[in-house]
Write a protein that holds these residues in place. Structure first.
Motif, short mmCIF file in Angstrom:
data_model
loop_
_atom_site.label_atom_id
_atom_site.label_comp_id
_atom_site.label_asym_id
_atom_site.label_seq_id
_atom_site.Cartn_x
_atom_site.Cartn_y
_atom_site.Cartn_z
N GLN A 11 0.84 -1.20 0.00
CA GLN A 11 0.00 0.00 0.00
C GLN A 11 0.87 1.25 0.00
O GLN A 11 1.86 1.31 0.71
CB GLN A 11 -0.85 0.03 1.26
CG GLN A 11 -1.86 -1.07 1.31
CD GLN A 11 -2.88 -0.78 2.37
OE1 GLN A 11 -3.57 0.24 2.32
NE2 GLN A 11 -2.96 -1.64 3.34
N ALA A 24 8.63 -8.60 3.96
CA ALA A 24 8.22 -8.90 2.59
C ALA A 24 9.18 -8.38 1.50
O ALA A 24 9.57 -9.13 0.62
CB ALA A 24 6.82 -8.31 2.35
N PRO A 143 5.09 -13.58 -1.73
CA PRO A 143 5.90 -13.21 -0.56
C PRO A 143 5.19 -12.16 0.30
O PRO A 143 4.95 -11.04 -0.16
CB PRO A 143 7.19 -12.64 -1.17
CG PRO A 143 6.80 -12.18 -2.55
CD PRO A 143 5.61 -12.98 -2.97
N GLY A 145 4.21 -10.83 4.71
CA GLY A 145 4.42 -10.97 6.15
C GLY A 145 3.32 -11.85 6.73
O GLY A 145 2.32 -12.15 6.09
N ALA A 182 8.94 -12.09 9.86
CA ALA A 182 7.60 -12.11 9.29
C ALA A 182 6.64 -11.22 10.09
O ALA A 182 5.57 -10.87 9.62
CB ALA A 182 7.07 -13.53 9.25
N MET A 194 4.51 -3.66 13.94
CA MET A 194 4.91 -2.36 13.42
C MET A 194 4.01 -2.05 12.23
O MET A 194 3.80 -2.91 11.37
CB MET A 194 6.38 -2.39 12.99
CG MET A 194 6.92 -1.03 12.61
SD MET A 194 8.66 -1.08 12.12
CE MET A 194 9.48 -1.22 13.70
#
Ligand code: AQP
Length: 326
Positions: A11, A24, A143, A145, A182, A194
């Protein structure tokens, strides 16, 4: 044999932080060696929470520029803005007609975001758009998180349901979730991930933060009342989070970190963590500053044009399956 395909998106809201990188984006860059990679700045996802229309184009441009600075290579991978490829939204609509509301109600991220930003239909159906993003190019692997695991399961479920109803069209994509990194936690609350949308900027380190800011953020990171540097998520989440970052930037194991910093107190350890993060991010800052804005725009437009061409071939096959095209 054709290379396997990878798809992922990010995003363009707020700034990209080291959670995004370690969870990621590090993989995005590495996977280019082996896979046919398709990477997307997901602006349609971003508008599910209110955005300032005047500032949004700049944020989107900046996200693209950070990705290029990190090593996403438009010579090898497709990189574009999601909204410039309308097949994403079209496939999302088709998939929404086979997604059950019961299934959508179980998506946990919607609840978290709706509590913070207020709910709307787009936010609710966001996981279906994400499924369309992944399935549009028939990605084999994604790929992401840890936080996206549930959305990946929905994607696989929708693919299976579509295939069962209309005929075998979509491969079932596999998540690529790193063993470490991850789920990087907030520096101010190590029980929360986070996040770009956390109102407290001290909770995160941005890819483009200057060295003084990084030193300040790490120094202020919440730890515990002990002094021992020991890896223990249950009892020492703040310290474990910093150890994970240190390990990812240096390659050191948790045992090596404990041996080096175990009894030396948090101050010395935090200084070392900050310096490794600064050194790890420095090449990205330099590459970002060297990039020409007009060139970034040109790359993103060329990426969108190539993506539209590729997407149209796949999307026509979906239309035929569903009966929307003869
Ligand atoms: N804390 C994290 N640790 C590891 N990976 C993370 N990702 C996000 N946060 C962490 C991964 O980064 C990729 C891009 O994220 P995104 O911007 O598309 O989605 P997000 O999960 O919405 O990111 P944020 O930063 O947490 O934003 P907000 O605050 O808007 O929710 C994804 O692969 C994600 O897994």
């Amino acid at each position: 044999m054709a290379r396997k395909k990878v798809f992922s998106g990010i995003q363009p809201t707020g700034n990209i932080h080291i959670g995004n990188y370690l969870g990621a984006l590090r993989n995005w860059v590495a996977l280019q060696e082996e896979y046919d990679c398709i990477y997307c700045v997901v602006d349609l996802h971003a508008i599910t929470v209110p955005q300032d229309p005047a500032a949004f184009p700049g944020e989107r441009h900046d996200a693209a520029k950070v990705l290029l600075a990190m090593g996403v290579d438009p010579g090898r991978s497709l990189l574009y803005y999601q909204s410039r490829v309308p097949q994403h939204a079209e496939l999302a609509w088709i998939l929404s007609t086979i997604a059950s509301t019961g299934q959508m109600n179980r998506m946990t991220q919607f609840k978290e975001k709706a509590d913070k930003a207020g709910s709307n239909l787009g936010l609710y159906s966001y996981p279906v758009l994400m499924a369309a993003d992944i399935l549009l190019f028939r990605a084999d692997a994604v790929p992401v998180g840890e936080d996206q695991k549930q959305h990946l399961e929905l994607t696989r479920d929708l693919a299976e349901r579509f295939n069962a109803r209309f005929g075998e069209e979509f491969p079932l994509p596999e998540p690529i979730i790193p063993k470490t990194g991850a789920r990087i936690m907030s520096l101010q609350d190590p029980t929360a991930k986070m996040s770009k949308s956390d109102p407290d900027p001290a909770s995160r380190i941005l890819i483009l933060d200057d060295p003084a800011t990084i030193r300040r953020r790490v120094k202020r990171a919440v730890t515990d009342s002990e002094t021992e540097v020991r890896f223990d998520w249950e009892k020492k989440a703040g310290v474990s989070n910093l150890m994970e970052m240190y390990s990812l930037f240096t390659g050191a194991s948790m045992e090596q970190i404990e041996a080096e910093f175990g009894t030396g107190g948090y101050g010395r350890f935090k200084e070392a963590v900050a310096e490794e993060i600064i050194a790890g991010l420095a090449p990205f800052r330099r590459a970002y500053e060297a990039l020409d804005d007009a060139e970034v725009d040109r790359i993103m437009e060329a990426g969108a044009e190539a993506a539209r061409r590729r997407a149209e071939v796949y999307q026509e096959a979906v239309r035929r399956r569903v009966g929307l095209s003869a």
